[in-house]
Scaffold this active site. Structure first.
Site, short mmCIF file in Angstrom:
data_model
loop_
_atom_site.label_atom_id
_atom_site.label_comp_id
_atom_site.label_asym_id
_atom_site.label_seq_id
_atom_site.Cartn_x
_atom_site.Cartn_y
_atom_site.Cartn_z
N ALA A 134 41.15 65.76 24.08
CA ALA A 134 39.90 66.49 23.93
C ALA A 134 38.88 65.55 23.26
CB ALA A 134 40.12 67.72 23.07
N GLU A 176 48.27 67.50 28.29
CA GLU A 176 48.25 68.93 28.64
C GLU A 176 47.75 69.15 30.07
OE1 GLU A 176 46.09 69.60 24.92
OE2 GLU A 176 47.47 71.24 24.52
N GLY A 214 44.95 66.52 25.01
CA GLY A 214 44.53 67.28 26.19
C GLY A 214 44.87 66.57 27.50
N GLU A 235 47.78 65.44 18.05
CA GLU A 235 46.77 66.29 17.41
C GLU A 235 46.97 66.47 15.91
OE1 GLU A 235 48.17 66.90 20.35
OE2 GLU A 235 46.74 67.79 21.74
#
Ligand code: CAA
Length: 257
Positions: A66, A114, A111, A134
């Site tokens: 992200a 993911e 992300g 994270e």
């Protein structure tokens, strides 16, 4: 729609979606997700699509997570919205009737890991590096990492990746079930082309149904899954695809789907 963060190309029934933010290693901003959602919702763009390759611009990263800079000023309410947006994208991608393939070279962190896990196939180069770092930022995964990773690699390895910074290179990703194929970087596109060739040979509805049932198997009791499978198997016999596929086999010719 003119995309600002994506490059989309399409050749016949295969499309490639490239996240095009190489200066930030293809980090996922809200805009990236909104544009990717828009693409999936665009019936004209996805009409007849059989395979979608998702990749990142440049050789250094698939997606480095992200967008950390954009997250700096998020309030909890905005963060919830951002997590939901990313999750909605992963679910929408999983629900598509066509096959999605993550083409991973370089970093697939946070992300990025993911998004790769939401794809039906993860094809990695030897240079790939998967991780969920994270917690080092005081965060946790927000786009499905705490839920999908253990389903893929098992809880012990997921724990190491989620809590202790363990990263998996391309070869390790295959060994642990995070990716299905690993090849030298120079052979990545050829490996994907080979997979797509086989997908294109097969019947589209049969692939969509198989994908739907195989994905659902992770979330339901065996008895429900078997019942859904039997119904879908029976439904195959009401359609043109199975007639053509079986007849072609018996006539020793290639099926035309
Ligand atoms: N968001 C925003 N910018 C990022 C980024 C990210 N996730 N990852 C890298 N960048 C930017 C860097 O800030 C840098 O920008 P500048 O050139 O302007 O300084 C540029 O991309 C190149 O990165 P580096 O200079 O850091 O490259 P490096 O080779 O030294 O390191 C790296 C590469 C190890 C991937 C490192 O960039 C890194 O650790 N990135 C962050 C990885 C991460 O923590 N991802 C998880 C994000 S949180 C998340 O994803 C939450 C969620 O699930 C919802």
């Amino acid at each position: 729609m003119g995309y600002e963060t994506l490059l989309i190309t399409r050749e016949a029934n295969v499309a490639t979606l490239t996240i095009n933010r190489p200066a930030v290693l293809n980090a996922l901003s809200a805009q990236v997700f909104q544009e990717m959602m828009h693409f999936l919702d665009d019936k004209t763009a996805t009409q007849g699509l059989r395979a979608l390759i998702i990749t990142g611009a440049g050789e250094k990263a698939f997606i480095a997570g992200a967008d950390i800079a954009a997250m700096q000023s998020l309030t909890p309410v905005q963060a919830l919205k951002f997590a939901r947006l990313g999750q909605d994208f992963t679910v929408k991608l999983e629900e598509q009737p066509f096959i999605s393939i993550a083409r991973v070279q370089g970093y697939a962190l946070g992300g990025g890991c993911e998004v790769a896990m939401a794809c039906d196939f993860v094809v990695a180069s030897e240079t790939a590096l998967f991780g969920q770092p994270e917690v080092d930022l005081g965060l946790i995964p927000g786009f499905g990492g705490t839920q999908r990773l253990a389903r893929r690699v098992g809880l012990p390895m997921a724990m190491e990746m989620l809590c202790a910074g363990r990263k998996l290179n391309g070869k390790e990703a295959v060994q642990h079930g995070l990716a299905s194929t690993v090849v030298p970087a120079a052979e990545l596109d050829a490996a994907i082309a080979k997979i797509i060739k086989n997908i294109l040979k097969a019947a589209p509805h049969a692939i969509a149904e198989t994908k739907r049932l195989a994905r659902a198997s992770l979330e339901q009791p065996l008895s429900s899954g078997l019942s859904a499978e039997a119904t879908a198997f029976a439904t195959c016999f009401a359609g043109e695809e199975s007639r053509e596929g079986i007849q072609a086999f018996l006539e020793k010719r290639k099926a035309q789907f």
